[in-house]
Design a protein around this motif. Structure first.
Motif, PDB file in Angstrom:
ATOM      1  N   GLN A  10       0.833  -1.202   0.000  1.00 23.46           N
ATOM      2  CA  GLN A  10       0.000   0.000   0.000  1.00 23.46           C
ATOM      3  C   GLN A  10       0.868   1.252   0.000  1.00 23.46           C
ATOM      4  OE1 GLN A  10      -2.127  -1.208   3.649  1.00 23.46           O
ATOM      5  NE2 GLN A  10      -4.010  -1.215   2.437  1.00 23.46           N
ATOM      6  N   THR A  67       3.128   1.065   3.553  1.00 22.14           N
ATOM      7  CA  THR A  67       3.403  -0.167   4.284  1.00 22.14           C
ATOM      8  C   THR A  67       2.925  -1.352   3.447  1.00 22.14           C
ATOM      9  OG1 THR A  67       3.181  -1.294   6.413  1.00 22.14           O
ATOM     10  CG2 THR A  67       1.207  -0.225   5.538  1.00 22.14           C
ATOM     11  N   THR A  69       1.414  -5.731   4.137  1.00 29.59           N
ATOM     12  CA  THR A  69       1.210  -6.877   5.015  1.00 29.59           C
ATOM     13  C   THR A  69       1.604  -8.147   4.268  1.00 29.59           C
ATOM     14  OG1 THR A  69      -1.119  -7.094   4.338  1.00 29.59           O
ATOM     15  CG2 THR A  69      -0.652  -5.798   6.323  1.00 29.59           C
ATOM     16  N   HIS A  73       0.475  -9.843   8.429  1.00 28.73           N
ATOM     17  CA  HIS A  73       1.366  -9.194   9.385  1.00 28.73           C
ATOM     18  C   HIS A  73       2.009  -7.966   8.757  1.00 28.73           C
ATOM     19  CE1 HIS A  73       1.102 -12.425  12.384  1.00 28.73           C
ATOM     20  NE2 HIS A  73       1.018 -13.229  11.332  1.00 28.73           N
ATOM     21  N   ASP A  74       1.977  -6.868   9.489  1.00 32.67           N
ATOM     22  CA  ASP A  74       2.477  -5.591   8.994  1.00 32.67           C
ATOM     23  C   ASP A  74       4.002  -5.569   9.019  1.00 32.67           C
ATOM     24  OD1 ASP A  74       3.416  -2.645   9.524  1.00 32.67           O
ATOM     25  OD2 ASP A  74       1.409  -2.483   8.648  1.00 32.67           O
ATOM     26  N   ARG A  77       5.346  -2.799  11.628  1.00 32.73           N
ATOM     27  CA  ARG A  77       5.077  -3.044  13.048  1.00 32.73           C
ATOM     28  C   ARG A  77       5.440  -4.455  13.504  1.00 32.73           C
ATOM     29  NH1 ARG A  77       0.099  -0.700  11.560  1.00 32.73           N
ATOM     30  NH2 ARG A  77      -0.913  -2.712  11.903  1.00 32.73           N
ATOM     31  N   GLN A  78       5.443  -5.431  12.570  1.00 30.84           N
ATOM     32  CA  GLN A  78       5.693  -6.830  12.940  1.00 30.84           C
ATOM     33  C   GLN A  78       6.752  -7.465  12.035  1.00 30.84           C
ATOM     34  OE1 GLN A  78       1.397  -7.526  12.251  1.00 30.84           O
ATOM     35  NE2 GLN A  78       1.394  -8.545  14.241  1.00 30.84           N
TER      36      GLN A  78
END
Length: 251
Positions: A10, A67, A69, A73-74, A77-78
């Motif tokens: 994105q 970002t 996924t 899972h991002d 952040r992850q």
């Protein structure tokens, strides 16, 4: 696609600091999705932003903006959870020359958390599928380029990740070596993996990829199946469509 996407990018952007305090926009607002059981190709000339995009998706580079996924899972952040769910194959093999293929792949299997009781069987299975068994116990610095590339692929997928990222996997290989890699990529799709594939070889992309995205100067120019892009640009094949897209953008 009926299933939720395994990869959702994105608005990915990446800016590097250039000479004399200038900035270089390597990737600009790139967005796409890719699904399980799909080979998604990233096509573009040298310096287009393909490798930077794949490195962001593998968490090797942090996006400047946007970002993505991976399997829900991002990546910002992850990142640790993302790494557990991807296998990454870069353009260079980066093997430890003094180790054997068996030692390298076993070591990375342990790092990835493959259970000790099943790791040996997993390595044996991969070596059989990739044709590595005949040189599994030779030192890596004695192997040919094609043999090293097969070992690198085994290293990347020893933990059976749902997403496999391959950056120019057939670069520098002879016909037989490239064919073995192409066959393995197709097998990954058949096993339900999502494969992100960067390549300069247009006939490979046309044969393998379910969908492709063309990137030029960091921007995504077009996305669709190879047949859709050919029809949209009135081109006889994907290579001709690619040349029209990139040539038109550069004009």
């Amino acid at each position: 696609m009926d299933s939720p996407p395994l990869v959702v990018a994105q608005g990915l952007c990446k800016t590097f600091r250039g000479k004399k305090r200038t900035t270089v926009e390597a990737v600009r607002e790139v967005s796409f999705t890719a699904h399980a059981g799909e080979i998604f190709g990233l096509l573009g000339p040298n310096g287009a932003g393909k490798t930077t995009t794949l490195r962001m998706l593998s968490t090797a580079l942090r996006p400047t903006a946007g970002t993505a996924t991976i399997a829900g899972h991002d990546l910002v952040r992850q990142p640790a959870e993302v790494r557990r769910r991807i296998g990454f194959l870069s353009a260079s093999t980066g093997l430890y020359g003094r180790l054997t293929p068996r030692e390298v792949v076993t070591y990375f299997g342990r790092l990835a958390g493959v259970p000790p009781g099943s790791l040996g069987e997993r390595v044996t299975e991969l070596f059989a599928r990739l044709g590595i068994a005949g040189y599994a116990d030779r030192r890596c610095d004695s192997l040919s380029t094609g043999q090293k590339q097969r070992v690198t692929i085994a290293r990347a997928v020893v933990h059976d990740p749902p997403v496999v990222v391959m950056d120019e996997p057939t670069a520098g290989l002879d016909v037989l070596g490239a064919r073995a890699i192409v066959d393995f990529v197709a097998e990954c799709r058949a096993r339900g993996r999502c494969v992100l594939l960067s390549t300069h070889v247009m006939h490979e992309a046309q044969k393998l990829c379910d969908r492709v995205a063309v990137i030029h100067e960091g921007r995504l120019l077009a996305e669709g199946t190879p047949a859709e892009l050919c029809a949209r640009l009135a081109a006889p094949d994907l290579e001709a469509a690619f040349v029209k897209l990139v040539g038109g953008a550069a004009a």
